[in-house]
Design a protein around this motif. Structure first.
Motif, PDB file in Angstrom:
ATOM      1  N   GLU A   1       0.831  -1.213   0.000  1.00  0.00           N
ATOM      2  CA  GLU A   1       0.000   0.000   0.000  1.00  0.00           C
ATOM      3  C   GLU A   1       0.861   1.257   0.000  1.00  0.00           C
ATOM      4  OE1 GLU A   1      -3.375   0.380   2.567  1.00  0.00           O
ATOM      5  OE2 GLU A   1      -3.840  -1.758   2.440  1.00  0.00           O
ATOM      6  N   GLN A   2       1.923   1.226   0.802  1.00  0.00           N
ATOM      7  CA  GLN A   2       2.804   2.391   0.866  1.00  0.00           C
ATOM      8  C   GLN A   2       3.451   2.631  -0.497  1.00  0.00           C
ATOM      9  OE1 GLN A   2       3.137   4.551   3.534  1.00  0.00           O
ATOM     10  NE2 GLN A   2       4.088   5.735   1.887  1.00  0.00           N
ATOM     11  N   THR A   3       3.897   1.559  -1.137  1.00  0.00           N
ATOM     12  CA  THR A   3       4.542   1.707  -2.439  1.00  0.00           C
ATOM     13  C   THR A   3       3.556   2.255  -3.472  1.00  0.00           C
ATOM     14  OG1 THR A   3       5.998  -0.124  -1.895  1.00  0.00           O
ATOM     15  CG2 THR A   3       5.909   0.515  -4.201  1.00  0.00           C
TER      16      THR A   3
ATOM     17  N   SER B   1       2.704   9.370  -5.885  1.00  0.00           N
ATOM     18  CA  SER B   1       3.411  10.639  -5.643  1.00  0.00           C
ATOM     19  C   SER B   1       4.382  10.931  -6.783  1.00  0.00           C
ATOM     20  CB  SER B   1       4.190  10.591  -4.328  1.00  0.00           C
ATOM     21  OG  SER B   1       3.334  10.316  -3.261  1.00  0.00           O
ATOM     22  N   GLY B   2       5.103   9.892  -7.185  1.00  0.00           N
ATOM     23  CA  GLY B   2       6.065  10.067  -8.282  1.00  0.00           C
ATOM     24  C   GLY B   2       5.379  10.487  -9.576  1.00  0.00           C
TER      25      GLY B   2
ATOM     26  N   PRO C   1      11.105   7.703  -8.736  1.00  0.00           N
ATOM     27  CA  PRO C   1       9.755   7.208  -8.994  1.00  0.00           C
ATOM     28  C   PRO C   1       8.771   7.508  -7.850  1.00  0.00           C
ATOM     29  CG  PRO C   1      11.078   5.425  -8.119  1.00  0.00           C
ATOM     30  CD  PRO C   1      11.970   6.641  -8.166  1.00  0.00           C
ATOM     31  N   PHE C   2       9.277   8.016  -6.716  1.00  0.00           N
ATOM     32  CA  PHE C   2       8.400   8.068  -5.548  1.00  0.00           C
ATOM     33  C   PHE C   2       8.085   9.474  -5.051  1.00  0.00           C
ATOM     34  CE2 PHE C   2      10.223   3.630  -4.456  1.00  0.00           C
ATOM     35  CZ  PHE C   2       9.249   3.017  -5.238  1.00  0.00           C
TER      36      PHE C   2
ATOM     37  N   CYS D   1       2.615  15.762  -3.314  1.00  0.00           N
ATOM     38  CA  CYS D   1       3.138  14.611  -2.560  1.00  0.00           C
ATOM     39  C   CYS D   1       2.523  14.553  -1.158  1.00  0.00           C
ATOM     40  CB  CYS D   1       4.666  14.684  -2.443  1.00  0.00           C
ATOM     41  SG  CYS D   1       5.522  14.235  -3.971  1.00  0.00           S
ATOM     42  N   ARG D   2       2.372  15.733  -0.533  1.00  0.00           N
ATOM     43  CA  ARG D   2       1.814  15.735   0.828  1.00  0.00           C
ATOM     44  C   ARG D   2       0.344  15.321   0.828  1.00  0.00           C
ATOM     45  NH1 ARG D   2       3.022  21.220   3.373  1.00  0.00           N
ATOM     46  NH2 ARG D   2       3.411  21.789   1.212  1.00  0.00           N
ATOM     47  N   GLN D   3      -0.381  15.804  -0.175  1.00  0.00           N
ATOM     48  CA  GLN D   3      -1.795  15.401  -0.266  1.00  0.00           C
ATOM     49  C   GLN D   3      -1.924  13.892  -0.455  1.00  0.00           C
ATOM     50  OE1 GLN D   3      -3.407  17.768  -3.490  1.00  0.00           O
ATOM     51  NE2 GLN D   3      -4.593  18.997  -2.050  1.00  0.00           N
ATOM     52  N   ILE D   4      -1.048  13.352  -1.285  1.00  0.00           N
ATOM     53  CA  ILE D   4      -1.131  11.908  -1.530  1.00  0.00           C
ATOM     54  C   ILE D   4      -0.798  11.135  -0.263  1.00  0.00           C
ATOM     55  CG2 ILE D   4      -0.109   9.970  -2.794  1.00  0.00           C
ATOM     56  CD1 ILE D   4       0.107  11.933  -5.199  1.00  0.00           C
ATOM     57  N   SER D   5       0.222  11.586   0.465  1.00  0.00           N
ATOM     58  CA  SER D   5       0.583  10.831   1.664  1.00  0.00           C
ATOM     59  C   SER D   5      -0.529  10.908   2.711  1.00  0.00           C
ATOM     60  CB  SER D   5       1.940  11.278   2.224  1.00  0.00           C
ATOM     61  OG  SER D   5       1.780  12.493   2.897  1.00  0.00           O
TER      62      SER D   5
END
Ligand SMILES: [Zn+2]
Length: 228
Positions: A31-33, A39-40, A49-50, A58-62
């Motif tokens: 799931e994390q990947t 994000s990438g 790639p990440f 990226c912050r919204q996705i995390s």
């Protein structure tokens, strides 16, 4: 090749498949990947790639709040209505399906149709423990990525036993083809309980491995002809 390199190569060449299937036991890592990869894909600083991890995207996705990356959360069977929600979502977001194996047949067929007509920049990351519980046509539509579970502990010959049925053997082949040192360990471990005939086959397999014969071919030769 490790995953990061693999994704980097694919993204550099613009060849990341629009439908990915993450397999293996480690759910949290898969799931994390999936989120990292998303994000990438959307990183404002274009770090592959990440992702860079600190731009707005990226912050919204995390935080799982990005409008273009949706996650299909479910606790029970995934039915066709859920897939209709996916296909009719405005803006064609990309989807992560963390429990893809919970799709029933109708839902799988509906998703298959969507995967067959990918839209630009729309990605699907399906996550499942193995391919057995998925519709084979759906599996063949996806690029499969196998996540290794925790390092394999093989002590005193306690290797995973050789399964009796074919699909479990194929799964074992898939798992052990990824890493030559794991494969070598299991070849050694199996020798503890092997008949003399199978022991010879195992020794031959070890030799082949040293000669850089393809790991998957070695395992197929060893296991697909063996009687249970
Ligand atoms: Zn970023």
């Amino acid at each position: 090749m490790d995953l990061k390199k693999r994704f980097t190569n694919a993204m550099n060449k613009n060849r990341l498949a629009h439908a990915l299937l993450f397999l293996g036991d480690n759910q949290a890592q898969k799931e994390q990947t999936a989120l990292d990869l998303a994000s990438g894909l959307l990183c404002e600083n274009k770090i592959i790639p990440f992702g860079c991890g600190h731009c707005v995207s990226c912050r919204q996705i995390s935080k799982q709040q990005h409008p273009s990356i949706r996650i299909l959360r479910t606790e029970s069977e995934i039915r066709i209505d859920a897939i209709r929600d996916i296909t009719s979502a405005p803006g064609n977001p990309s989807w992560v399906i963390p429990e893809a194996h919970l799709m029933n047949k109708q839902a799988s067929n509906a998703l298959l149709k969507t995967l067959e007509e990918p839209r630009n920049n729309q990605f699907f990351i399906l996550i499942a423990p193995n391919t057995r519980s998925l519709l084979p046509t759906l599996v063949s539509r996806c690029q499969r990525i196998f996540f290794k579970s925790a390092p394999i502990q093989i002590e005193n010959g306690s290797a995973p036993s050789i399964p009796e049925n074919l699909s479990d053997r194929l799964e074992l082949i898939e798992r052990f083809s990824k890493d030559k040192s794991d494969l070598n360990q299991i070849l050694i471990a199996w020798q503890h309980h092997a008949s003399s005939e199978f022991k010879n086959a195992l020794l031959k397999a070890q030799e082949d491995l040293k000669k850089h014969v393809n790991a998957q071919l070695i395992l197929e030769a060893l296991l697909l002809s063996k009687n249970a």
